[in-house]
Design an enzyme around this catalytic site. Sequence first.
Site, PDB file in Angstrom:
ATOM      1  N   PHE A   1      -8.075   4.379  -6.471  1.00  0.00           N
ATOM      2  CA  PHE A   1      -8.762   5.582  -6.016  1.00  0.00           C
ATOM      3  C   PHE A   1     -10.251   5.343  -6.244  1.00  0.00           C
ATOM      4  O   PHE A   1     -10.632   4.761  -7.270  1.00  0.00           O
ATOM      5  CB  PHE A   1      -8.311   6.813  -6.798  1.00  0.00           C
TER       6      PHE A   1
ATOM      7  N   ARG B   1     -30.095   1.981  -2.046  1.00  0.00           N
ATOM      8  CA  ARG B   1     -28.791   1.371  -2.313  1.00  0.00           C
ATOM      9  C   ARG B   1     -28.682   0.049  -1.564  1.00  0.00           C
ATOM     10  O   ARG B   1     -29.375  -0.190  -0.576  1.00  0.00           O
ATOM     11  CB  ARG B   1     -27.650   2.304  -1.860  1.00  0.00           C
TER      12      ARG B   1
ATOM     13  N   ALA C   1      -6.212  -2.021  -4.168  1.00  0.00           N
ATOM     14  CA  ALA C   1      -5.664  -0.662  -4.299  1.00  0.00           C
ATOM     15  C   ALA C   1      -6.271   0.081  -5.484  1.00  0.00           C
ATOM     16  O   ALA C   1      -6.239  -0.407  -6.614  1.00  0.00           O
ATOM     17  CB  ALA C   1      -4.148  -0.739  -4.465  1.00  0.00           C
TER      18      ALA C   1
ATOM     19  N   ASP D   1     -27.356   9.908 -10.473  1.00  0.00           N
ATOM     20  CA  ASP D   1     -27.712   9.055  -9.324  1.00  0.00           C
ATOM     21  C   ASP D   1     -28.981   8.272  -9.664  1.00  0.00           C
ATOM     22  O   ASP D   1     -30.072   8.843  -9.688  1.00  0.00           O
ATOM     23  CB  ASP D   1     -28.021   9.934  -8.101  1.00  0.00           C
TER      24      ASP D   1
ATOM     25  N   ARG E   1     -28.776  14.431  -7.535  1.00  0.00           N
ATOM     26  CA  ARG E   1     -27.477  14.625  -8.188  1.00  0.00           C
ATOM     27  C   ARG E   1     -27.532  13.954  -9.552  1.00  0.00           C
ATOM     28  O   ARG E   1     -28.106  12.873  -9.691  1.00  0.00           O
ATOM     29  CB  ARG E   1     -26.353  13.968  -7.380  1.00  0.00           C
TER      30      ARG E   1
ATOM     31  N   TYR F   1     -14.298   6.759 -12.965  1.00  0.00           N
ATOM     32  CA  TYR F   1     -14.032   5.711 -11.971  1.00  0.00           C
ATOM     33  C   TYR F   1     -14.566   4.369 -12.469  1.00  0.00           C
ATOM     34  O   TYR F   1     -13.850   3.363 -12.497  1.00  0.00           O
ATOM     35  CB  TYR F   1     -14.677   6.095 -10.629  1.00  0.00           C
TER      36      TYR F   1
ATOM     37  N   THR G   1     -16.690  -3.115  -9.175  1.00  0.00           N
ATOM     38  CA  THR G   1     -17.738  -2.280  -8.579  1.00  0.00           C
ATOM     39  C   THR G   1     -19.020  -2.280  -9.412  1.00  0.00           C
ATOM     40  O   THR G   1     -18.971  -2.449 -10.642  1.00  0.00           O
ATOM     41  CB  THR G   1     -17.222  -0.824  -8.446  1.00  0.00           C
TER      42      THR G   1
ATOM     43  N   ASP H   1       0.862  -1.183   0.000  1.00  0.00           N
ATOM     44  CA  ASP H   1       0.000   0.000   0.000  1.00  0.00           C
ATOM     45  C   ASP H   1       0.895   1.229   0.000  1.00  0.00           C
ATOM     46  O   ASP H   1       1.890   1.273   0.725  1.00  0.00           O
ATOM     47  CB  ASP H   1      -0.920  -0.014   1.243  1.00  0.00           C
TER      48      ASP H   1
HETATM   49  N1  LIG Z   1     -16.011   1.302  -0.539  1.00  0.00           N
HETATM   50  C1  LIG Z   1     -16.935   0.862  -1.385  1.00  0.00           C
HETATM   51  O1  LIG Z   1     -18.147   0.964  -1.140  1.00  0.00           O
HETATM   52  C2  LIG Z   1     -16.530   0.189  -2.680  1.00  0.00           C
HETATM   53  C3  LIG Z   1     -17.527  -0.215  -3.574  1.00  0.00           C
HETATM   54  C4  LIG Z   1     -17.146  -0.840  -4.763  1.00  0.00           C
HETATM   55  C5  LIG Z   1     -15.793  -1.082  -5.030  1.00  0.00           C
HETATM   56  N2  LIG Z   1     -14.848  -0.662  -4.144  1.00  0.00           N
HETATM   57  C6  LIG Z   1     -13.427  -0.904  -4.455  1.00  0.00           C
HETATM   58  O2  LIG Z   1     -12.851  -1.595  -3.359  1.00  0.00           O
HETATM   59  C7  LIG Z   1     -11.482  -1.217  -3.206  1.00  0.00           C
HETATM   60  C8  LIG Z   1     -11.220  -0.772  -1.791  1.00  0.00           C
HETATM   61  O3  LIG Z   1     -12.075   0.331  -1.464  1.00  0.00           O
HETATM   62  P1  LIG Z   1     -11.916   1.104  -0.082  1.00  0.00           P
HETATM   63  O4  LIG Z   1     -13.201   1.774   0.188  1.00  0.00           O
HETATM   64  O5  LIG Z   1     -11.310   0.184   0.927  1.00  0.00           O
HETATM   65  O6  LIG Z   1     -10.842   2.213  -0.522  1.00  0.00           O
HETATM   66  P2  LIG Z   1      -9.682   2.891   0.343  1.00  0.00           P
HETATM   67  O7  LIG Z   1      -9.337   4.166  -0.322  1.00  0.00           O
HETATM   68  O8  LIG Z   1     -10.047   2.907   1.781  1.00  0.00           O
HETATM   69  O9  LIG Z   1      -8.473   1.870   0.156  1.00  0.00           O
HETATM   70  C9  LIG Z   1      -7.670   1.844  -0.991  1.00  0.00           C
HETATM   71  C10 LIG Z   1      -6.226   1.645  -0.535  1.00  0.00           C
HETATM   72  O10 LIG Z   1      -5.387   1.530  -1.692  1.00  0.00           O
HETATM   73  C11 LIG Z   1      -4.221   2.308  -1.505  1.00  0.00           C
HETATM   74  N3  LIG Z   1      -3.737   2.642  -2.862  1.00  0.00           N
HETATM   75  C12 LIG Z   1      -4.387   3.369  -3.809  1.00  0.00           C
HETATM   76  N4  LIG Z   1      -3.676   3.373  -4.942  1.00  0.00           N
HETATM   77  C13 LIG Z   1      -2.545   2.640  -4.714  1.00  0.00           C
HETATM   78  C14 LIG Z   1      -1.433   2.242  -5.502  1.00  0.00           C
HETATM   79  N5  LIG Z   1      -1.309   2.605  -6.780  1.00  0.00           N
HETATM   80  N6  LIG Z   1      -0.479   1.466  -4.940  1.00  0.00           N
HETATM   81  C15 LIG Z   1      -0.578   1.072  -3.651  1.00  0.00           C
HETATM   82  N7  LIG Z   1      -1.615   1.405  -2.854  1.00  0.00           N
HETATM   83  C16 LIG Z   1      -2.585   2.174  -3.382  1.00  0.00           C
HETATM   84  C17 LIG Z   1      -4.651   3.480  -0.648  1.00  0.00           C
HETATM   85  O11 LIG Z   1      -3.590   4.058   0.065  1.00  0.00           O
HETATM   86  C18 LIG Z   1      -5.681   2.818   0.278  1.00  0.00           C
HETATM   87  O12 LIG Z   1      -5.071   2.304   1.449  1.00  0.00           O
HETATM   88  C19 LIG Z   1     -11.228  -0.145  -4.267  1.00  0.00           C
HETATM   89  O13 LIG Z   1     -10.627  -0.780  -5.373  1.00  0.00           O
HETATM   90  C20 LIG Z   1     -12.614   0.355  -4.620  1.00  0.00           C
HETATM   91  O14 LIG Z   1     -12.668   0.824  -5.945  1.00  0.00           O
HETATM   92  C21 LIG Z   1     -15.188  -0.029  -2.983  1.00  0.00           C
END
Ligand SMILES: NC(=O)c1ccc[n+]([C@@H]2O[C@H](COP(=O)([O-])OP(=O)(O)OC[C@H]3O[C@@H](n4cnc5c(N)ncnc54)[C@H](O)[C@@H]3O)[C@@H](O)[C@H]2O)c1
Length: 325
Positions: free
Chosen positions: A76, A219, A74, A283, A280, A141, A117, A31
């Site tokens: 954004f 949702r 990992a 949405d 929005r 995204y 996602t 990470d």
């Molecule tokens: N939270 C949700 O509801 C949700 C829903 C659908 C999909 N997701 C997916 O699940 C995954 C995790 O989501 P989350 O909410 O835990 O996000 P988060 O931002 O809490 O965690 C992502 C982690 O990845 C790290 N990171 C980002 N880019 C990086 C890179 N290039 N190299 C190394 N580390 C990197 C960040 O520092 C962070 O710790 C993501 O891929 C997100 O797209 C999340």
Amino acid sequence: MAVLVTGGAGYIGSAFVSELLAAGEQVVVLDDLSRGHRQAVDPRATFEQGRTGDQPLVARLVREHAIDACAHFAAFAYVGESVTEPARYYDNNFSQAAALFESLCQAGVRHVVFSSTCATYGVPKEVPIPEGHPQWPINPYGWSKLFVERLLADFDRAYGLRFVALRYFNAAGASARCGEAHEPETHLVPLVLEAAAGRRAHVTVFGNDYDTPDGTAIRDYIHIEDLGEAHLLALRHLRGGGASQFLNLGNGLGYSVLEVIETAQRVTGHAVPVLMGPRREGDPPRLVGNAARAREVLGWLPKRPQLEGIIRSAWEWMQAHPQGY
Ligand SMILES: NC(=O)c1ccc[n+]([C@@H]2O[C@H](COP(=O)([O-])OP(=O)(O)OC[C@H]3O[C@@H](n4cnc5c(N)ncnc54)[C@H](O)[C@@H]3O)[C@@H](O)[C@H]2O)c1
């Protein structure tokens, strides 16, 4: 053998790390801490700060820790930011993932579980959404994630990389050690709880004139420990020789924004001040997943589907971590 967990310092990844360790696995977290928290990483895991696209680093980790599988969290994950800064999203979510999977293939790692996602579907034509639903995202995204799905399918055909792409709906809730601490926070459950705790003046409800029973958007909320369990089952599926899969992970139970607010008021015993705002753009009224395939293929069934339990776990974590990590 060890499992590489990218994004293991983030919200969902950190909870999964503890579940892997509890299942007796060796875990290596990669990470860059761009969005995560070092303290969120279970101390029993090996931690490496770095980017997923750093190929020499990934090659070394695979070699040193005998990694045979990767859970790739990992990324954004702010929809709005992806609209204003698409270049960062395509770089971080797609290019970095492409470099990671190339390194894994070169090092002989053939099992990947990918955090995809429901944003890859765009505006649903059918609800609950099945995996075969057309995928036409409405923001960068969603596209960045869909491109990774495409790449995985191509890597499977060309290099034999087998994967399970898990399309999560709305992750929510907390485990005993891991909770949601995003900065800024955009997810409804923590926003509502921050308002209940008096740390936020109000919660804005975007639209109360949808064609839903109470007029607010619906949702599908899924507990992070249920997500973690699905990842464990996906790993087992791949190690057992299972074929690549695209699977929805949701409750199949939708909850409206007002239901979330009312449940949070009941659980916390505090009022949640609400501001009604306009809808929005982009949405949809309802985003609920059909997760029947995950049940068929993995034997996965959410154990914590009820909203009250999800919100209670998030509230307890917030009480224990008033400043986040
Ligand atoms: N939270 C949700 O509801 C949700 C829903 C659908 C999909 N997701 C997916 O699940 C995954 C995790 O989501 P989350 O909410 O835990 O996000 P988060 O931002 O809490 O965690 C992502 C982690 O990845 C790290 N990171 C980002 N880019 C990086 C890179 N290039 N190299 C190394 N580390 C990197 C960040 O520092 C962070 O710790 C993501 O891929 C997100 O797209 C999340």
